[in-house]
Design a protein around this motif. Sequence first.
Motif, PDB file in Angstrom:
ATOM      1  N   SER A 206      10.986  -1.318   8.044  1.00 33.80           N
ATOM      2  CA  SER A 206       9.602  -1.102   7.593  1.00 33.80           C
ATOM      3  C   SER A 206       9.553  -0.969   6.073  1.00 33.80           C
ATOM      4  O   SER A 206       8.678  -1.547   5.421  1.00 33.80           O
ATOM      5  CB  SER A 206       9.018   0.158   8.233  1.00 33.80           C
ATOM      6  N   CYS A 207      10.514  -0.209   5.519  1.00 34.60           N
ATOM      7  CA  CYS A 207      10.560  -0.061   4.050  1.00 34.60           C
ATOM      8  C   CYS A 207      10.848  -1.390   3.373  1.00 34.60           C
ATOM      9  O   CYS A 207      10.241  -1.735   2.353  1.00 34.60           O
ATOM     10  CB  CYS A 207      11.613   0.972   3.657  1.00 34.60           C
ATOM     11  N   LEU A 208      11.783  -2.153   3.936  1.00 35.75           N
ATOM     12  CA  LEU A 208      12.126  -3.463   3.375  1.00 35.75           C
ATOM     13  C   LEU A 208      10.927  -4.409   3.424  1.00 35.75           C
ATOM     14  O   LEU A 208      10.623  -5.097   2.438  1.00 35.75           O
ATOM     15  CB  LEU A 208      13.314  -4.056   4.140  1.00 35.75           C
ATOM     16  N   LEU A 209      10.232  -4.448   4.540  1.00 36.93           N
ATOM     17  CA  LEU A 209       9.054  -5.311   4.675  1.00 36.93           C
ATOM     18  C   LEU A 209       7.957  -4.886   3.700  1.00 36.93           C
ATOM     19  O   LEU A 209       7.329  -5.732   3.052  1.00 36.93           O
ATOM     20  CB  LEU A 209       8.539  -5.268   6.118  1.00 36.93           C
ATOM     21  N   THR A 210       7.737  -3.586   3.570  1.00 36.59           N
ATOM     22  CA  THR A 210       6.717  -3.089   2.643  1.00 36.59           C
ATOM     23  C   THR A 210       7.063  -3.453   1.200  1.00 36.59           C
ATOM     24  O   THR A 210       6.216  -3.927   0.441  1.00 36.59           O
ATOM     25  CB  THR A 210       6.565  -1.563   2.776  1.00 36.59           C
ATOM     26  N   GLY A 211       8.330  -3.242   0.834  1.00 36.10           N
ATOM     27  CA  GLY A 211       8.766  -3.573  -0.524  1.00 36.10           C
ATOM     28  C   GLY A 211       8.634  -5.052  -0.826  1.00 36.10           C
ATOM     29  O   GLY A 211       8.155  -5.447  -1.889  1.00 36.10           O
ATOM     30  N   SER A 212       9.061  -5.910   0.137  1.00 38.05           N
ATOM     31  CA  SER A 212       8.934  -7.350  -0.107  1.00 38.05           C
ATOM     32  C   SER A 212       7.475  -7.786  -0.139  1.00 38.05           C
ATOM     33  O   SER A 212       7.117  -8.706  -0.884  1.00 38.05           O
ATOM     34  CB  SER A 212       9.714  -8.175   0.902  1.00 38.05           C
ATOM     35  N   THR A 213       6.605  -7.140   0.606  1.00 33.28           N
ATOM     36  CA  THR A 213       5.177  -7.472   0.552  1.00 33.28           C
ATOM     37  C   THR A 213       4.601  -7.131  -0.814  1.00 33.28           C
ATOM     38  O   THR A 213       3.861  -7.936  -1.399  1.00 33.28           O
ATOM     39  CB  THR A 213       4.410  -6.709   1.654  1.00 33.28           C
ATOM     40  N   VAL A 214       4.940  -5.970  -1.341  1.00 28.56           N
ATOM     41  CA  VAL A 214       4.439  -5.560  -2.657  1.00 28.56           C
ATOM     42  C   VAL A 214       4.927  -6.529  -3.731  1.00 28.56           C
ATOM     43  O   VAL A 214       4.149  -6.990  -4.586  1.00 28.56           O
ATOM     44  CB  VAL A 214       4.865  -4.102  -2.974  1.00 28.56           C
ATOM     45  N   VAL A 215       6.212  -6.866  -3.701  1.00 31.40           N
ATOM     46  CA  VAL A 215       6.772  -7.798  -4.691  1.00 31.40           C
ATOM     47  C   VAL A 215       6.109  -9.173  -4.550  1.00 31.40           C
ATOM     48  O   VAL A 215       5.735  -9.806  -5.551  1.00 31.40           O
ATOM     49  CB  VAL A 215       8.304  -7.900  -4.536  1.00 31.40           C
ATOM     50  N   GLY A 216       5.921  -9.636  -3.322  1.00 33.61           N
ATOM     51  CA  GLY A 216       5.285 -10.937  -3.096  1.00 33.61           C
ATOM     52  C   GLY A 216       3.865 -10.979  -3.628  1.00 33.61           C
ATOM     53  O   GLY A 216       3.447 -11.960  -4.248  1.00 33.61           O
ATOM     54  N   VAL A 217       3.103  -9.910  -3.407  1.00 33.71           N
ATOM     55  CA  VAL A 217       1.723  -9.864  -3.890  1.00 33.71           C
ATOM     56  C   VAL A 217       1.695  -9.908  -5.415  1.00 33.71           C
ATOM     57  O   VAL A 217       0.879 -10.618  -6.014  1.00 33.71           O
ATOM     58  CB  VAL A 217       0.998  -8.608  -3.355  1.00 33.71           C
TER      59      VAL A 217
END
Length: 115
Positions: free
Chosen positions: A12-23
């Motif tokens: 969940s943390c990894l997905l959240t972090g990659s979503t923030v970076v992607g945005v």
Amino acid sequence: MSRASKITFGLSCLLTGSTVVGVHLVQNMERETLHQGPIKDAKRVAEKNQRKLELSQQQVQQPDAAGSDPEKNRQKMLNKSEHQLQQELRKKYESIQPLSGEIVTKGGEAVNNSK
């Protein structure tokens, strides 16, 4: 904490972090694209002004034998140049997306719009 909950929390943390970076990356790309708009527009205007200058210089070098108004001749040359440019753009855009004269509605129904 159990192993399954640790894995779930980590993913969940990894997905959240990659979503923030992607945005943030997408926002930076969009900002750069928006920044290029005025630059391209300024270039287009400069090219148009250069064509006008070249046409006016050409008009001065080649005076009309009939002795008609040089301003009208210059305007005709500008209109002809603009028309040729528009024809080239039309060919370019039609090669990218051909025009059929058909309108496809949201339901998939095709409506012929030829007059």
